[in-house]
Structures are given as structure tokens and as C-alpha cells.
Design an enzyme around this catalytic site. Sequence first.
Site, PDB file in Angstrom:
ATOM      1  N   ARG B  70       0.828  -1.210   0.000  1.00 35.66           N
ATOM      2  CA  ARG B  70       0.000   0.000   0.000  1.00 35.66           C
ATOM      3  C   ARG B  70       0.857   1.252   0.000  1.00 35.66           C
ATOM      4  O   ARG B  70       0.427   2.317  -0.418  1.00 35.66           O
ATOM      5  CB  ARG B  70      -0.837   0.046   1.284  1.00 35.66           C
ATOM      6  CG  ARG B  70      -2.051  -0.804   1.260  1.00 35.66           C
ATOM      7  CD  ARG B  70      -2.813  -0.549   2.564  1.00 35.66           C
ATOM      8  NE  ARG B  70      -3.573  -1.695   2.951  1.00 35.66           N
ATOM      9  CZ  ARG B  70      -4.739  -2.012   2.413  1.00 35.66           C
ATOM     10  NH1 ARG B  70      -5.252  -1.243   1.497  1.00 35.66           N
ATOM     11  NH2 ARG B  70      -5.372  -3.076   2.795  1.00 35.66           N
ATOM     12  N   ASP B  71       2.030   1.119   0.548  1.00 34.27           N
ATOM     13  CA  ASP B  71       2.899   2.261   0.747  1.00 34.27           C
ATOM     14  C   ASP B  71       3.804   2.511  -0.459  1.00 34.27           C
ATOM     15  O   ASP B  71       4.432   3.556  -0.575  1.00 34.27           O
ATOM     16  CB  ASP B  71       3.767   1.968   1.979  1.00 34.27           C
ATOM     17  CG  ASP B  71       4.420   3.213   2.528  1.00 34.27           C
ATOM     18  OD1 ASP B  71       3.866   4.290   2.303  1.00 34.27           O
ATOM     19  OD2 ASP B  71       5.463   3.094   3.157  1.00 34.27           O
TER      20      ASP B  71
END
Lengths: 590, 114
Positions: B70-71
Site C-alpha cells: 500500500r505504501d
Amino acid sequence: MQITKALVAVVFSLVLFFCWANVSVQPQAQGAGQAAKAGDDGLPVNNALVVQKCASCHKKDDKGRLTRISYERLSPEGWQQAIKRMVRLNGLSLTPEDARAIVKYLGTYHGLAPEEAKPAMYYAEHRLQEETVPDESVRTACTVCHTYGRIISQRRNKEEWDLLVNMHVGYFPVVEFQGFRRFPPPPDAPPPPPGTDTRHPADRAVEYLSKNFPLQTPEWSAWSANMRAPKLAGRWLLSGYQIGRGRVYGEVIIEPTGVEDEFTTKTKIQYLKDGATITRNGRSIVYAGYSWRGRSFNDKGKTADANAAVTTTTDAAELREVMFVSRDWSQIEGRWFWGDYEEFGLDVSLRRVSSEPLVISANQQALKIPATASATESLTLYGANFPADLRAEDIDFGAGVKVKRIANASANAVTVELEIASTAPVGKRDIALRRSFAPGAITLYDKVDYIKINPDNALARLGGVRFPKGYQQFEAIAWQRGADNKPQTADDLNLGPIDVEWSIDEFPSTYDDDDKNYIGTLSPTGFFTPSVEGPNPKRKFERNNYGEVWVVATHKAKDAAPNAKPLTARAYFVVTVPLYVKWDQPEVGR
Amino acid sequence: MKHLTAINRKAKRVEEYIAVNEEEDDVFALQQGPPQQRPHYPVGCSLVFSPGWEVDVTGGTAGLCQPVERDLYDCYISCYWPAQVPDHLNNYPDWTSKCANATKDWRKIDLVFP
């Protein structure tokens, strides 16, 4: 009147603007006019190829100095990285041969003195290292992303350190608030007391670095005058150590290639614990007269076991060598490493073989002193040129240890029978064989007081689907309490690896995350294989298989009482995500 | 201690002791063992927590993005961790061209060697 006033105001603001603009563009302009501003401290570039390839951008002055290049000194890896950046971002085009020659010239004549390079060798050697950053501004501005080793393997003048800051701001603007600039105080905060240093961390770091890591140093002036191509050809004995496999003994034949500073190597090594032998052929470059970068290949060819599971005992197809040659060319020390994250490695020490006998290692690291009477132990010493007429009294282990007889002897190994008295003092012993010494090669001890895990904090990386796995080997080391009779103090004696049972314990950082069920597996020999990367649908929030745990070692002595408490030790262990970019300069050894 | 008031003599003595000995760190456990082992950062880790890349500010993984994919784009687009994730701005403008959603297509992105 009104018009005149307005005109004055406009002219005044224009003057102000130009003053400001002049100040703000200065760092760039300084790059071009560096020599004039920085005084006469630049190093002239005396290499036609470097001038030919670099001077179209890095302007040459009348003293043969190129902008930027003449005002910094870097390790070979530092220059390699700079050249790769020039190719990637600044339109430089080079053949691999030219790049190699340029790195060799700059890494040697614009490199580091041995005294400057030594404290930073761990960085080139890819060692897991506990770092202490002595300056808070450097910690804030630099080591939030970089290791400190990378920073101290550079020397620059003040302006160059400034320009390095500018380069970061230009390429990676986020660094401004990540560490370079301090956040302004809240509006209602009282003004800082007079005399408070309100400069930004990056500015303070530049001051610290230009003071402590300047371009011109006494070490460099001395070394650059004294530097010469090392003459290393000959036979060398190797003693080494690999975590999880113990002591290594071997031989390296170094041969010249006809090119100055470059060598080929033939290596034969034997693991003393399991007897495994390895033969390798290699090639190396020695930068700046002392800084060895090489690589070696096994004789099975590069892809022979590419699909086999990786373990500590895998004979790496290619391994890299980073070593430090002593000033008198009699010793070479460093690390040979392999693995996608350079996590496997041999600590090696090479000693040149002359015509004299040379003893370098023994097959055991520690010998136990008996509680009563005396004990007989057999020990094999390794070395070279052991004389045929070697007698028991030629070999000396110090007080309380008597060489009873020589059981077996050849030119490279001798097995002796020792009698250890119960009164022998505990401690490290040098082994002396006639005039040759192996310092601290053996330790006499009375009892194992505690055990420790090596490494005691470690990092592995998930992988195996798209990105490589980062493995970790653990070992348990036995320790004796030392002369002060207190465990966990500086005088304690390392007795070498000890057999233990391995397990993983939860490190309770988050409730119920059960990290230990997901991170991977720890083998009975202490070898950790991480799980795959990517989101894991079985975990809460689809989190990855990462986690932090305690690795626990338990040792129960064979002769211990049944109800005796076993010795235990633990290591903090993080299993984390892969690296998606690998800043590494393996080319310096090619 | 601002909001707590000592209600008996023993507590008052503790307060007095602290007031007098504030500067000195001279309170020890009766049985002090070997120095306690604490988690700490191995070399090369980023220490800025927002979130950190390979370890968070406590030296563990609990503060990382869950999952970390997600990052990825945040780090990539903003060049947030150029030491760990390729940067979009200068070095690798096309790194994620084959990968529209990192949590699903992460298998399509490459390890890069600058």
C-alpha cells in the site's frame, strides 16, 4: 513626487531582488568557479581519459583541476556510484572498459588514505554493524537514510559538502523536511534564548563534516606521496571464520596479471569443523595501494546450483572480496561475501608465507582446564614451512600447558598431544612455533558461564516470488566470565560456537499478531529461511509475513545434573520487506 | 506527578525524595541483572517514522503499512525512500508502468540496480 517615490520603491525592490537572486544562485555558480573560491586545495586530475570524458561538463582550470571532481575524495564504490549517476541522469556515455579505468584512477589518486578508509571498511565489506553517530546534526540530516559508514568514506571541502546537500535537494526534494530543515517553532512559542544555534540540521552537518572530513588531511598528504603499486604475488595462508560454520583454514596463491594493481587468485579453503573443502579462482584490483576489491568463482561454473535451496553451506558461484592490505604487504584482512543481500560472509585474514615457519590457526578455539589432576588433549595446528625436525619443545602455549609429544607432522599441519594442568591460568593464549606466533589462537577456560547469540540483532527480508530472499544464519557462542569473575563484562572470554537447540519466541509488539507463525523457518542449525513477500490474505489487514521475534538458543551441557537450568540466550530479529532498489557497486571488483 | 497528591506519609517521603534527588539517577532495582537486551536498529535502516521503510521508529515492523505494498506508490511518487524504493522523479520514471495497483500487481514490478 508620488511617482518619484514609487520609482524609488520599485528600484529598491529590484536591487533587493537581484541581491537575493544572486545569493540564491550562488551554490550553482560556485560549482563552475570552484577553484577561485575554494583556494588552492583541489587535486589536479592527471589522467587523459578522465579529462577527456569528464571535462566537457567539469571545466578544467589552469592548474589541471576539474570542477567537483578535484574537490572530493571517495572510496572506489563512491566513484563508481557517481559515474553510474552521470550515465543514468546526465547523459554520460562510457564503455565498460573506460568506466573501469576511470574508477581505478579516481579511486586511487582521488581516494582515501588507509587510516581514513579503515573505520569505514565495514561499509564496503557489507557487515551488519552497530553504528554510533557522533554528531546529532549528521544523524538528523544524513543517517535517517544512509549508514554512517557511507558518510565517513568520503572527504570533501566545505563547498563540496554544500553541493552534496544541493544535489540531494535537487534529486530528492522530500529530504528537505525529512531531515535537512528543522520545522519552525509554533507561532506562540517563546523566542529561543540568545545564543541558541537555530541553523538547520543540514547546515550544521555541513559544518561538522567539512571540519572532520575535509579534502586535505595530513593522512592523505602522507599517503599520496608514499603510495605505490602493491607487490602481493606469492603464497598466502588464510585463516577465517564463517558464522554457523566456524573456523576456516586455507591457502591463497596471488599472481600478477601484467597490469599494475591487478591480480589473479587461486584459493583452497577447508572448514575445520565439517572438513568441507572449496577451491576457487578469482581476480582482483587493489585501489590506492591497499584497498582490495575482487571476486572469485567456484570451479563448478556459474549456474551449476542456481536452483538449489540456499543454505550457509552453499558454495557460492560468485563471491566478492573486500580486503585491506597492510602497509608492509605482509597481511590482508577483510570479508568475502555473497548472497542477494550480502548476508553470507567469511571474515578472512591472510598472512604472507616467507621461508620461515608460520603458524596461523588451530582446529579448536578453546580447551578446558580439568578440575583436578591434568588432562590430555589433541590439537592440530595449521601453517606453512613447518620444519621436518620439529620437536615438542619448539611449540609453546604458555603456563600450565605442556606439549607431550608431536603425534603427526607435515609441512602445513602438525598434531600435538597436550597436557593441561588443573592449575593452568584461564585466558587467551598465543601459539608460538619457534619464532612464529598465532596471537590469541586458543583460549583456556574452566567452565561455560553463559551463551550469547551471534548476531544479537539481525535482519532478514521476505522474498522468493519476485524479489530475492534475505537469509540469516545464527550461531551460539559460549563465554567464560573472565578474570573479574563477573559475567557480561569486557574481559569475558569467547570460547567459540557451542551446540544449542533453536527456537523462536514472540516479541510482543502488537497483540495477537502471531509473527512467529508467519515469518519463516529456523532450522536446527540456526539457519533462518524467510517466507514469501507480498500481502498475506490469511493475516489481519492482509499484512505481509513480516514481524519481529526473539530467536532463542538453549544449551544443556551433557554432563549437567538432570535438574540443572539450561543456558539460554536470545537475539532480537526483524523479518522485513524486500528492498526494491539496490544501491550497490559490485563493479569495483570487476 | 502534577495531578497526584500524596495522601500518606510514605507517599510524601517519595515526593520529597524525588524533589531533592531529581537530577540524579540513583534508584536501582535490588537485583540488577546483566544489561537488559532491547530491540534496536540494525545498520542501514531508515529511522523516520511516517511510516518507516524496513523498520518503524520502534525498530519493529508493527508500524509499517499493512500490507507494505500500500505504501509503495507513496514512496515511489514522492521519492520518499529513495534508498529503498525507486524514485519516480528522476531515476525510474517508468518503474510502475506495468503495475496499476501495487497490492494486486506487485509481482510485476522489478528490483532495480541503479
